[in-house]
Design an enzyme around this catalytic site. Sequence first.
Site, PDB file in Angstrom:
ATOM      1  N   SER A 197       0.823  -1.203   0.000  1.00 51.72           N
ATOM      2  CA  SER A 197       0.000   0.000   0.000  1.00 51.72           C
ATOM      3  C   SER A 197       0.859   1.256   0.000  1.00 51.72           C
ATOM      4  O   SER A 197       1.968   1.284   0.547  1.00 51.72           O
ATOM      5  CB  SER A 197      -0.893   0.005   1.247  1.00 51.72           C
ATOM      6  OG  SER A 197      -1.547   1.246   1.407  1.00 51.72           O
ATOM      7  N   TYR A 249      -2.431   5.569  -4.183  1.00 49.46           N
ATOM      8  CA  TYR A 249      -3.370   6.669  -3.984  1.00 49.46           C
ATOM      9  C   TYR A 249      -2.786   7.877  -4.712  1.00 49.46           C
ATOM     10  O   TYR A 249      -1.586   8.151  -4.605  1.00 49.46           O
ATOM     11  CB  TYR A 249      -3.518   7.011  -2.505  1.00 49.46           C
ATOM     12  CG  TYR A 249      -4.266   6.005  -1.672  1.00 49.46           C
ATOM     13  CD1 TYR A 249      -5.617   5.763  -1.883  1.00 49.46           C
ATOM     14  CD2 TYR A 249      -3.626   5.310  -0.643  1.00 49.46           C
ATOM     15  CE1 TYR A 249      -6.322   4.851  -1.104  1.00 49.46           C
ATOM     16  CE2 TYR A 249      -4.308   4.399   0.145  1.00 49.46           C
ATOM     17  CZ  TYR A 249      -5.655   4.177  -0.094  1.00 49.46           C
ATOM     18  OH  TYR A 249      -6.338   3.280   0.686  1.00 49.46           O
ATOM     19  N   THR A 289      -6.245   2.818  -6.421  1.00 45.64           N
ATOM     20  CA  THR A 289      -7.458   2.818  -5.602  1.00 45.64           C
ATOM     21  C   THR A 289      -8.219   4.121  -5.814  1.00 45.64           C
ATOM     22  O   THR A 289      -7.667   5.204  -5.632  1.00 45.64           O
ATOM     23  CB  THR A 289      -7.116   2.639  -4.118  1.00 45.64           C
ATOM     24  OG1 THR A 289      -6.500   1.363  -3.936  1.00 45.64           O
ATOM     25  CG2 THR A 289      -8.364   2.714  -3.246  1.00 45.64           C
ATOM     26  N   LYS A 297      -8.930  -0.292  -8.588  1.00 45.44           N
ATOM     27  CA  LYS A 297      -9.527  -0.915  -7.397  1.00 45.44           C
ATOM     28  C   LYS A 297     -10.607  -0.003  -6.823  1.00 45.44           C
ATOM     29  O   LYS A 297     -10.368   1.179  -6.568  1.00 45.44           O
ATOM     30  CB  LYS A 297      -8.443  -1.167  -6.356  1.00 45.44           C
ATOM     31  CG  LYS A 297      -8.935  -1.825  -5.075  1.00 45.44           C
ATOM     32  CD  LYS A 297      -7.763  -2.140  -4.165  1.00 45.44           C
ATOM     33  CE  LYS A 297      -8.201  -2.834  -2.894  1.00 45.44           C
ATOM     34  NZ  LYS A 297      -8.876  -1.917  -1.950  1.00 45.44           N
ATOM     35  N   HIS A 313     -13.709  -1.784  -0.410  1.00 52.89           N
ATOM     36  CA  HIS A 313     -12.679  -1.416   0.570  1.00 52.89           C
ATOM     37  C   HIS A 313     -12.942  -2.104   1.905  1.00 52.89           C
ATOM     38  O   HIS A 313     -12.625  -1.558   2.975  1.00 52.89           O
ATOM     39  CB  HIS A 313     -12.635   0.106   0.755  1.00 52.89           C
ATOM     40  CG  HIS A 313     -11.258   0.648   1.000  1.00 52.89           C
ATOM     41  ND1 HIS A 313     -10.602   1.446   0.107  1.00 52.89           N
ATOM     42  CD2 HIS A 313     -10.401   0.505   2.048  1.00 52.89           C
ATOM     43  CE1 HIS A 313      -9.423   1.780   0.584  1.00 52.89           C
ATOM     44  NE2 HIS A 313      -9.271   1.219   1.771  1.00 52.89           N
TER      45      HIS A 313
END
Length: 423
Positions: free
Chosen positions: A135, A167, A193, A283, A307
Amino acid sequence: MKRQLPQLSELRPLMQFSRPRLDRRAARLEGAADIGDLRRIAKRRTPRPAFDYVDGAAGQELTAQRTREAFAATEMLPRILHGTAAADLSVQIAGSASAVPFGIAPTGFTRFMHAEGEDGGAAAAAQAGIPFTLSTMGTRSLEEVAQVSDAVGKEYRAPGTRWFQLYLWKERERSLELIQRAQAAGFSTLMVTVDTPVAGQRLRDVRNGMTIPPKLTARTVLDASYRPEWWFNFLTTDPLTFASLSGSATDLPSLINSMFDPTLSIQDLEWIRSVWPGKLFVKGVLTAEDARRSLDAGADGLVVSNHGGRQLDRAPVSLKALAEVRAEAGPDVEIILDSGITSGADIVAALALGADFTLIGRAYLYGLMAGGRAGVTRAIELLAEETRVAMMLMGAATVADLKRSGQVRAPWLEGGQDLTVRV
């Protein structure tokens, strides 16, 4: 009924007492029969703020609850006398092989759950031959995870496949820097995402006053007295930071709301496509419209995900949205199902209902909290064995057989009527 005293010669074969295990971690993990057992171990051994961060969801946690209810509502049909001697769980996904049809989902704050954090997750994934997704909010850097993954992959002669979840930042040059670092470190797939323009309202975290690093208060000190191993590991390892974000440390909502871009648009996705040469997955897709827009912008694949119920409470259930997204994307687009998977039966249901692959988030973190890398390995073993047994009982020798067999019924399809699904 005539009774008699037992004969010693008959009792002796039954008296097989095992010696006490000095390695209590190994004994605990070996005794875990499913992910639920790992969760119970994790809850006993992890401070409440860290455990609740994993276990909780947004708002009233309705989406998380409904996600589990959807998996429980699926029905799988056994095939008898089908002559299946073994089940091959291996699949191809995003241009790489995976030994089983699931990989590790991106999770933030990971070393808050256990000191081994991403090191443990990436190592266990490489050992098992499955993808590990780092992540943007990870507590190990891209380069550190690559080093662990490559070292363990070489040791076990496994590919050490790794993906990076992105992100988008308000500062595009910072996003570009992360993308370039991911490429240089050998991350083969970028997972963008798109469901986090702002942080979801995770009320358990608010009530627990969760921050990174955690604050030492009277409450946390009392909590520590019951969980000395966690605190010893925390206090004797390197400081906890968001490693890919230049070592920043703060609470997650503040970081997301100050640094990430709530105006993310389809043009931004097109820009990411133009600067990323590898596989690109989006995502957070839950509708046919968003699936089409993502594919038209250049996505190679989609991750159907809510999520884990951690963003918008009352959002659609991923498993229920899967059919709509698959119908729009067509049979040739790779689709990954994320959110709510806690068993091999869940994985089988997702595959039979149209997914090509699945991701585990909470399930792997329960293992991590229960026992570090060894706990993640145990979680992978349990899910793989449950998947194998379910496939064999359904007469599916391969994942492709499972997807063709039409042996899973879902009550929400076709106007709420039970329907056998064929993909």
